[in-house]
Design a protein around this motif. Structure first.
Motif, PDB file in Angstrom:
ATOM      1  N   ALA A 118       0.834  -1.207   0.000  1.00 38.96           N
ATOM      2  CA  ALA A 118       0.000   0.000   0.000  1.00 38.96           C
ATOM      3  C   ALA A 118       0.869   1.258   0.000  1.00 38.96           C
ATOM      4  CB  ALA A 118      -0.931  -0.002   1.206  1.00 38.96           C
ATOM      5  N   ILE A 119       1.919   1.251   0.789  1.00 39.36           N
ATOM      6  CA  ILE A 119       2.845   2.392   0.828  1.00 39.36           C
ATOM      7  C   ILE A 119       3.515   2.560  -0.531  1.00 39.36           C
ATOM      8  CG2 ILE A 119       5.039   3.195   1.805  1.00 39.36           C
ATOM      9  CD1 ILE A 119       4.088   1.938   4.490  1.00 39.36           C
ATOM     10  N   ASN A 120       3.912   1.450  -1.124  1.00 44.73           N
ATOM     11  CA  ASN A 120       4.555   1.485  -2.434  1.00 44.73           C
ATOM     12  C   ASN A 120       3.607   2.063  -3.480  1.00 44.73           C
ATOM     13  OD1 ASN A 120       6.557   0.996  -4.376  1.00 44.73           O
ATOM     14  ND2 ASN A 120       5.710  -1.013  -4.855  1.00 44.73           N
ATOM     15  N   GLN A 121       2.343   1.657  -3.412  1.00 40.36           N
ATOM     16  CA  GLN A 121       1.366   2.175  -4.362  1.00 40.36           C
ATOM     17  C   GLN A 121       1.170   3.684  -4.187  1.00 40.36           C
ATOM     18  OE1 GLN A 121      -2.450   0.279  -4.108  1.00 40.36           O
ATOM     19  NE2 GLN A 121      -3.203   1.226  -5.970  1.00 40.36           N
ATOM     20  N   ASP A 122       1.092   4.133  -2.928  1.00 44.13           N
ATOM     21  CA  ASP A 122       0.957   5.575  -2.663  1.00 44.13           C
ATOM     22  C   ASP A 122       2.163   6.341  -3.197  1.00 44.13           C
ATOM     23  OD1 ASP A 122      -1.480   5.210  -1.426  1.00 44.13           O
ATOM     24  OD2 ASP A 122      -0.678   5.333   0.617  1.00 44.13           O
ATOM     25  N   MET A 123       3.337   5.807  -2.983  1.00 45.71           N
ATOM     26  CA  MET A 123       4.554   6.471  -3.461  1.00 45.71           C
ATOM     27  C   MET A 123       4.573   6.508  -4.989  1.00 45.71           C
ATOM     28  SD  MET A 123       7.421   5.105  -0.768  1.00 45.71           S
ATOM     29  CE  MET A 123       8.701   6.187  -1.374  1.00 45.71           C
ATOM     30  N   GLN A 124       4.129   5.443  -5.608  1.00 47.03           N
ATOM     31  CA  GLN A 124       4.117   5.407  -7.073  1.00 47.03           C
ATOM     32  C   GLN A 124       3.150   6.447  -7.624  1.00 47.03           C
ATOM     33  OE1 GLN A 124       6.273   3.538  -8.999  1.00 47.03           O
ATOM     34  NE2 GLN A 124       5.481   4.915 -10.564  1.00 47.03           N
ATOM     35  N   GLN A 125       2.003   6.611  -6.964  1.00 50.30           N
ATOM     36  CA  GLN A 125       1.049   7.631  -7.402  1.00 50.30           C
ATOM     37  C   GLN A 125       1.654   9.027  -7.240  1.00 50.30           C
ATOM     38  OE1 GLN A 125      -2.433   6.741  -5.055  1.00 50.30           O
ATOM     39  NE2 GLN A 125      -3.186   5.204  -6.504  1.00 50.30           N
ATOM     40  N   SER A 126       2.365   9.248  -6.156  1.00 51.56           N
ATOM     41  CA  SER A 126       3.024  10.549  -5.951  1.00 51.56           C
ATOM     42  C   SER A 126       4.072  10.794  -7.017  1.00 51.56           C
ATOM     43  CB  SER A 126       3.674  10.601  -4.562  1.00 51.56           C
ATOM     44  OG  SER A 126       2.697  10.528  -3.560  1.00 51.56           O
ATOM     45  N   ILE A 127       4.816   9.783  -7.358  1.00 51.59           N
ATOM     46  CA  ILE A 127       5.832   9.904  -8.410  1.00 51.59           C
ATOM     47  C   ILE A 127       5.165  10.238  -9.738  1.00 51.59           C
ATOM     48  CG2 ILE A 127       7.494   8.585  -9.796  1.00 51.59           C
ATOM     49  CD1 ILE A 127       8.257   7.140  -7.153  1.00 51.59           C
ATOM     50  N   ASP A 128       4.045   9.568 -10.025  1.00 50.43           N
ATOM     51  CA  ASP A 128       3.329   9.828 -11.281  1.00 50.43           C
ATOM     52  C   ASP A 128       2.852  11.280 -11.348  1.00 50.43           C
ATOM     53  OD1 ASP A 128       3.745   7.204 -12.018  1.00 50.43           O
ATOM     54  OD2 ASP A 128       1.715   6.538 -11.466  1.00 50.43           O
ATOM     55  N   VAL A 129       2.321  11.798 -10.235  1.00 48.25           N
ATOM     56  CA  VAL A 129       1.852  13.188 -10.185  1.00 48.25           C
ATOM     57  C   VAL A 129       3.021  14.139 -10.405  1.00 48.25           C
ATOM     58  CG1 VAL A 129       0.908  14.973  -8.650  1.00 48.25           C
ATOM     59  CG2 VAL A 129      -0.180  12.720  -8.778  1.00 48.25           C
ATOM     60  N   LEU A 130       4.150  13.870  -9.747  1.00 49.25           N
ATOM     61  CA  LEU A 130       5.331  14.727  -9.915  1.00 49.25           C
ATOM     62  C   LEU A 130       5.843  14.694 -11.352  1.00 49.25           C
ATOM     63  CD1 LEU A 130       7.288  14.015  -6.609  1.00 49.25           C
ATOM     64  CD2 LEU A 130       6.189  16.162  -7.304  1.00 49.25           C
ATOM     65  N   GLN A 131       5.831  13.530 -11.966  1.00 50.97           N
ATOM     66  CA  GLN A 131       6.287  13.434 -13.352  1.00 50.97           C
ATOM     67  C   GLN A 131       5.374  14.218 -14.290  1.00 50.97           C
ATOM     68  OE1 GLN A 131       6.568   9.186 -13.933  1.00 50.97           O
ATOM     69  NE2 GLN A 131       8.761   9.170 -13.447  1.00 50.97           N
ATOM     70  N   GLN A 132       4.081  14.177 -14.023  1.00 47.46           N
ATOM     71  CA  GLN A 132       3.144  14.964 -14.841  1.00 47.46           C
ATOM     72  C   GLN A 132       3.411  16.460 -14.681  1.00 47.46           C
ATOM     73  OE1 GLN A 132      -0.727  13.665 -13.582  1.00 47.46           O
ATOM     74  NE2 GLN A 132      -0.530  11.654 -14.567  1.00 47.46           N
ATOM     75  N   GLN A 135       6.494  17.363 -16.647  1.00 45.66           N
ATOM     76  CA  GLN A 135       6.194  17.386 -18.073  1.00 45.66           C
ATOM     77  C   GLN A 135       5.466  18.674 -18.467  1.00 45.66           C
ATOM     78  OE1 GLN A 135       7.273  15.484 -20.540  1.00 45.66           O
ATOM     79  NE2 GLN A 135       8.439  14.373 -18.974  1.00 45.66           N
ATOM     80  N   ARG A 136       4.513  19.082 -17.607  1.00 45.30           N
ATOM     81  CA  ARG A 136       3.796  20.321 -17.889  1.00 45.30           C
ATOM     82  C   ARG A 136       4.733  21.526 -17.831  1.00 45.30           C
ATOM     83  NH1 ARG A 136      -1.694  19.285 -14.775  1.00 45.30           N
ATOM     84  NH2 ARG A 136      -0.175  18.679 -13.244  1.00 45.30           N
ATOM     85  N   ASN A 137       5.638  21.537 -16.844  1.00 44.43           N
ATOM     86  CA  ASN A 137       6.588  22.654 -16.726  1.00 44.43           C
ATOM     87  C   ASN A 137       7.560  22.689 -17.900  1.00 44.43           C
ATOM     88  OD1 ASN A 137       5.481  23.655 -14.373  1.00 44.43           O
ATOM     89  ND2 ASN A 137       6.863  22.487 -13.051  1.00 44.43           N
ATOM     90  N   LEU A 138       7.950  21.536 -18.368  1.00 49.07           N
ATOM     91  CA  LEU A 138       8.863  21.496 -19.502  1.00 49.07           C
ATOM     92  C   LEU A 138       8.181  21.932 -20.804  1.00 49.07           C
ATOM     93  CD1 LEU A 138      10.865  18.204 -18.826  1.00 49.07           C
ATOM     94  CD2 LEU A 138      11.659  20.556 -18.589  1.00 49.07           C
ATOM     95  N   SER A 139       6.928  21.668 -20.922  1.00 51.14           N
ATOM     96  CA  SER A 139       6.212  22.040 -22.150  1.00 51.14           C
ATOM     97  C   SER A 139       5.683  23.470 -22.119  1.00 51.14           C
ATOM     98  CB  SER A 139       5.069  21.057 -22.406  1.00 51.14           C
ATOM     99  OG  SER A 139       4.098  21.161 -21.394  1.00 51.14           O
ATOM    100  N   GLY A 140       5.868  24.158 -20.982  1.00 51.93           N
ATOM    101  CA  GLY A 140       5.472  25.555 -20.876  1.00 51.93           C
ATOM    102  C   GLY A 140       4.016  25.761 -20.491  1.00 51.93           C
ATOM    103  N   VAL A 141       3.341  24.707 -20.119  1.00 57.42           N
ATOM    104  CA  VAL A 141       1.935  24.830 -19.722  1.00 57.42           C
ATOM    105  C   VAL A 141       1.904  25.138 -18.242  1.00 57.42           C
ATOM    106  CG1 VAL A 141      -0.284  23.614 -19.520  1.00 57.42           C
ATOM    107  CG2 VAL A 141       1.218  23.198 -21.498  1.00 57.42           C
ATOM    108  N   LYS A 142       1.118  26.145 -17.874  1.00 59.31           N
ATOM    109  CA  LYS A 142       1.002  26.489 -16.456  1.00 59.31           C
ATOM    110  C   LYS A 142      -0.221  25.797 -15.885  1.00 59.31           C
ATOM    111  CE  LYS A 142       3.527  30.673 -16.690  1.00 59.31           C
ATOM    112  NZ  LYS A 142       3.825  31.890 -16.075  1.00 59.31           N
ATOM    113  N   PRO A 143      -0.098  25.384 -14.644  1.00 60.53           N
ATOM    114  CA  PRO A 143      -1.230  24.695 -14.027  1.00 60.53           C
ATOM    115  C   PRO A 143      -2.421  25.567 -13.758  1.00 60.53           C
ATOM    116  CG  PRO A 143       0.618  24.805 -12.470  1.00 60.53           C
ATOM    117  CD  PRO A 143       1.041  25.471 -13.763  1.00 60.53           C
TER     118      PRO A 143
END
Length: 143
Positions: A118-132, A135-143
């Protein structure tokens, strides 16, 4: 018990008749066999205590939320071990106490695995959010 002793005595007698065993040794062997068979088995207190501790540790770690089947099996085996002590079946009591301890330790190990997953899954979701976000910052899109 008596048939076991009788079988052992007849085996020793047969060895003497075949001259594979000296007659003086027969008395010694018979005495050892008789005392070995007559010695009452002790209550498996150490095994019962270890099973109780393992169940207690599993309960404190809240494994019931994750592995109730294994923990309930450990409790049942401990109860059966106590019943075997009452019935004076010490070998069965020892076996059941050891099985109870193993079941409780298995319950705790499985619960630890489920928690870690469960902890691993939570960490993986956090990593996925950070990667997104990256990607948005690199493409110049602001949140």
């Amino acid at each position: 018990m008596k048939t076991l002793i009788a079988a052992q005595v007849s085996m020793v007698s047969a060895l003497i008749r075949k001259r594979l065993l000296k007659p003086g040794l027969m008395l010694t062997i018979a005495a050892v066999l008789a005392t070995g068979c007559a010695t009452p088995l002790k209550t498996p207190s150490a095994e019962l205590d270890a099973a109780e501790r393992a169940i207690g540790n599993a309960e404190r770690a809240q494994t019931i939320r994750y592995t109730s089947t294994e923990l309930n099996a450990a409790r049942s085996e401990l109860a059966a071990a106590r019943n075997a002590v009452t019935a004076k079946d010490m070998l069965q009591a020892q076996r059941l106490a050891l099985q109870s301890q193993a079941s409780a330790e298995l319950a705790q190990a499985r619960a630890d695995l489920i928690k870690a997953q469960a902890i691993n899954q939570d960490m993986q979701q956090s990593i996925d959010v950070l990667q997104q976000e990256v990607q948005r910052n690199l493409s110049g899109v602001k949140p």
